[in-house]
Design a protein around this motif. Structure first.
Motif, PDB file in Angstrom:
ATOM      1  N   MET A 176       1.592   9.355  10.651  1.00 60.62           N
ATOM      2  CA  MET A 176       3.287   9.496  10.751  1.00 60.62           C
ATOM      3  C   MET A 176       3.774  10.690  11.258  1.00 60.62           C
ATOM      4  N   ARG A 177       2.881  11.853  11.566  1.00 55.84           N
ATOM      5  CA  ARG A 177       3.447  13.259  11.869  1.00 55.84           C
ATOM      6  C   ARG A 177       3.516  13.165  13.285  1.00 55.84           C
ATOM      7  N   LEU A 178       2.813  12.068  13.938  1.00 53.56           N
ATOM      8  CA  LEU A 178       3.170  11.686  15.483  1.00 53.56           C
ATOM      9  C   LEU A 178       4.377  10.847  15.739  1.00 53.56           C
ATOM     10  N   GLU A 179       4.507  10.053  14.582  1.00 52.34           N
ATOM     11  CA  GLU A 179       5.726   8.881  14.740  1.00 52.34           C
ATOM     12  C   GLU A 179       6.908   9.613  14.679  1.00 52.34           C
ATOM     13  N   PHE A 180       7.120  10.478  13.564  1.00 54.62           N
ATOM     14  CA  PHE A 180       8.074  11.196  13.062  1.00 54.62           C
ATOM     15  C   PHE A 180       9.271  11.513  14.136  1.00 54.62           C
ATOM     16  N   SER A 224       0.861  -0.971   0.154  1.00 51.86           N
ATOM     17  CA  SER A 224      -0.098  -0.027  -0.020  1.00 51.86           C
ATOM     18  C   SER A 224       0.811   1.197   0.096  1.00 51.86           C
ATOM     19  N   ASN A 225       0.260   2.245  -0.232  1.00 50.83           N
ATOM     20  CA  ASN A 225       1.147   3.551  -0.344  1.00 50.83           C
ATOM     21  C   ASN A 225       1.778   3.811   1.042  1.00 50.83           C
ATOM     22  N   GLY A 226       1.037   3.704   2.312  1.00 47.56           N
ATOM     23  CA  GLY A 226       1.595   3.857   3.497  1.00 47.56           C
ATOM     24  C   GLY A 226       3.072   2.894   3.755  1.00 47.56           C
ATOM     25  N   ASN A 282       2.528  12.082  -0.532  1.00 45.93           N
ATOM     26  CA  ASN A 282       1.926  11.010  -1.280  1.00 45.93           C
ATOM     27  C   ASN A 282       1.123   9.913  -0.626  1.00 45.93           C
ATOM     28  N   VAL A 283       0.913  10.340   0.649  1.00 45.70           N
ATOM     29  CA  VAL A 283       0.153   9.225   1.520  1.00 45.70           C
ATOM     30  C   VAL A 283      -1.304   9.762   1.980  1.00 45.70           C
ATOM     31  N   ASP A 284      -2.206   9.018   2.451  1.00 48.03           N
ATOM     32  CA  ASP A 284      -3.593   9.517   2.730  1.00 48.03           C
ATOM     33  C   ASP A 284      -3.586  10.456   3.869  1.00 48.03           C
ATOM     34  N   ALA A 285      -4.665  11.271   4.118  1.00 47.46           N
ATOM     35  CA  ALA A 285      -4.742  11.961   5.316  1.00 47.46           C
ATOM     36  C   ALA A 285      -4.460  11.319   6.612  1.00 47.46           C
ATOM     37  N   LYS A 286      -5.096  10.232   6.897  1.00 43.80           N
ATOM     38  CA  LYS A 286      -5.140   9.365   8.189  1.00 43.80           C
ATOM     39  C   LYS A 286      -3.580   9.014   8.311  1.00 43.80           C
TER      40      LYS A 286
END
Lengths: 289, 368
Positions: free
Chosen positions: B175-179, B138-140, B166-170
């Protein structure tokens, strides 16, 4: 309602099958006829009206493979198998040389902008526009002087006029279609540009290279006029060798048909073999489009 | 140990023909620090990343990785990890082989490759798809595979080219939290490209704004947001965009007085702003909307509202100007007459001619 839909779908499918059958028959019938002819004697072929029913004979194939053609006017030597060998040798060596030269060149034209780059690429393509007869006379004179006339080396060299532009332009398109980012990523991983070329660029352009190689092989195989002028009997491919069937005692239709069947086989085998790579997708979804 | 930054870029320029895309870029990224490179599309963010990675032949200038000048080296010898915006996975290799590629290049032993690929795959939670080809991901998962490939070699410098584009909003939120955790684990000097100011706010230790081939401002994200150096930076950084109201400051005790959109604010701005054409920058959150008249509030017409996250974006007309406010809680229905007020502490004054911020007690700034 559902039954009517079912009937019309059935009808559409039937019509489509019929249309396909007509097309296949139209294009394949000449080849089928040649295959049938190759199993008949000249008398059977020339009878009026022609018939689909006959006693098959392998006399034509035996004559070709043994190299002895027996006609009403006597026995004739037929170098057909040697011609076939020449065709295989000339076409495959020419295509291999073109791939070795053309694939790196295509990569360079696809990836780098350099002075006169487009002009060089176009000049190479323009070899395909020029009628071969235009260059043949000067070429045969040069070849006499250089000692290249009637040599395999000379013929393979001239065949580059056929194969190289084809491979260069087709493969270039495939290299351009692949995202350079994939190669960049491989470089950043710590691989040299040579490894990025051989491990990434070439595999990704694989279907294109296979298609271009196959097409170049067919073009080289079908070439007639270069070999007619620049080679004598022992170096001639089948296309030129087939002229021998026009004999003093008439045209040997049966042998011609058998010769055609035998000379189609190598290209057919190669096409079936290369098909695997031709149908494979290029980018395989690695890059977000 | 010397205090060499993980990544130092000096006088980096990229010129294509007559197009001077990047002109003398200078910045440092410390080890373990994340510098977000922010700018509009087409400004050259990706080109800058490629220049640092050694993929841009037209690049001039100096790139130092952990104190070592790598400007003359090829991309394979710079010790950099990079994740591309389009993932750039190798389509003919499995996810495992994709991730192992940087280790293979260095001739790491088979067992060690197995161990490190497994570790980074666990970190990114893609252990279960290592055997898959990129087209089956998948893109993710593609995005995580590309990140794993960039991280596995433990590079000193990490270049991330808009990895969440290029990944979906969810997944983008996840990822923003994980980065931050991921980047802390990597400990590299990270340069993170994005066009999303929320991503820049969430991930950047500092933000560098790239505009017209130069870095317009480098500062912590809150500083860029609250004190943008220029009108262009203010416009770019923030959504909904900042209100920029024409005004001409007059003298006042304790600063200057500014009248715009019916509001009267006293700002502690420099005296040289007096009498000049200026723009008053007011973030939408700095404007409060009231249903009833308050002392100091200006009358306004409420034209439209639209929800954005937990806030309500309100389109107003006040004193002949369009004003956008972003408020928490209820507001009157569109068409109502309302009153607005603004917090002078959150206002910024710009010179209308040059676009530069007119600083209050001018902070000492290094000349570029």
């Amino acid at each position: 309602m559902a039954r009517i839909d079912g009937t019309s779908a059935f009808l559409a499918r039937g019509l489509r099958t019929l249309a396909l059958a007509v097309i296949v028959l139209f294009f394949l019938f000449p080849i089928l006829w040649i295959v049938l002819m190759s199993f008949q004697t000249n008398e059977q072929i020339l009878r009026i009206p022609p018939s689909l029913l006959f006693d098959p004979t392998i006399v034509n194939y035996r004559a070709l493979i043994s190299g002895k053609l027996v006609t009403a006017a006597g026995q004739l030597d037929l170098p057909f198998m040697r011609n076939l060998g020449n065709s295989v040798l000339l076409s495959s060596v020419s295509v291999l040389l073109s791939l070795v030269l053309g694939v790196p060149a295509a990569y360079a034209f696809a990836r780098f902008r350099f002075r006169l780059g487009e002009n060089i690429a176009f000049t190479l393509l323009s070899f395909r526009f020029a009628p071969p007869l235009l260059v043949l006379l000067p070429l045969s004179l040069y070849f006499q002087d250089l000692g290249l006339a009637n040599t395999y080396t000379g013929l393979v060299w001239v065949y580059q006029l056929i194969c190289l532009p084809l491979i260069l332009w087709i493969v270039r398109g495939y290299f351009e279609d692949a995202s350079p980012d994939i190669e960049y990523a491989y470089r950043v991983d710590g691989h040299s540009w040579w490894r990025a070329f051989t491990r990434i660029a070439i595999p990704l352009a694989g279907p294109g290279i296979a298609a271009a190689g196959l097409l170049a092989f067919i073009f080289a195989w079908n070439n007639f006029v270069f070999a007619l002028i620049l080679a004598s009997a022992d170096k001639q491919p089948v296309t030129v060798g087939a002229l021998a069937f026009v004999t003093a005692s008439g045209i040997q239709y049966g042998q011609i048909a058998a010769a055609i069947v035998l000379s189609i086989l190598p290209t057919l085998a190669l096409a079936l073999y290369a098909q695997r790579w031709l149908v494979e997708g290029l980018s395989l979804g690695a890059v977000k489009g | 140990m010397s205090a060499d930054p993980g990544l130092a870029v000096r006088a980096l320029s990229v010129t294509f023909g007559r197009n001077h895309l990047l002109r003398g870029i200078d910045f440092d990224v410390a080890e373990g620090e994340t510098l977000v490179l922010f700018g509009p599309s087409g400004v050259g963010k990706t080109v800058l990343l490629r220049a640092i990675a050694g993929l841009e032949p037209a690049a001039r200038g100096e790139v130092r990785v952990a104190g070592r000048d790598v400007s003359m080296r090829g991309p394979e010898a710079r010790g950099i990890g990079m994740a591309f915006q389009n993932f750039a996975l190798y389509p003919h290799m499995s996810a495992r082989d994709n991730i192992a590629s940087p280790l293979r290049a260095r001739g790491v032993s088979r067992a060690e490759i197995e161990r490190r690929v497994g570790a980074v795959a666990d970190l990114l939670r893609i252990g279960h798809v290592l055997g898959h080809a990129p087209k089956e991901l998948s893109n993710g998962q593609k995005q995580r595979t590309a990140l794993a490939r960039a991280l596995v070699g433990e590079p000193r410098v990490l270049l991330l080219d808009d990895p969440l584009r290029n990944v979906d909003a969810k997944l983008r939120y996840e990822m923003r939290l994980e980065f931050p955790r991921l980047l802390r684990t990597a400990g590299a000097a990270t340069l993170y490209v994005t066009q999303d100011y929320r991503e820049a706010m969430a991930l950047g230790d500092r933000v560098a704004i790239l505009l017209d081939g130069r870095i317009a401002q480098t500062a912590p994200p809150e500083t860029v947001y609250e004190h943008p150096d220029s009108v262009a930076v203010a416009r770019l950084f923030g959504d909904p965009p900042i209100n920029l109201l024409p005004c001409r400051p007059t003298e006042s005790t304790g600063g200057v007085q500014v009248a715009a959109a019916g509001l009267r604010l006293t700002l502690p701005a420099a005296q040289h702003a007096i009498g000049r054409d200026c723009l008053l920058g007011l973030r939408p959150e700095a404007i409060a909307v009231h249903a009833a008249a308050l002392p100091g509030a200006a009358p306004a017409q409420l034209n439209a509202t639209t929800p954005l996250h937990e806030r309500l974006v309100v389109l107003l007309r006040a004193g002949g100007e369009e004003v956008v406010a972003s408020v928490l809680g209820e507001v009157p229905v569109p068409g109502s007459a309302v009153w607005i007020s603004a917090d002078p502490a959150q206002a910024t004054l710009f010179d209308a001619g040059s676009g530069a911020r007119i600083a209050a007690p001018a902070p000492v700034r290094e000349a570029a």
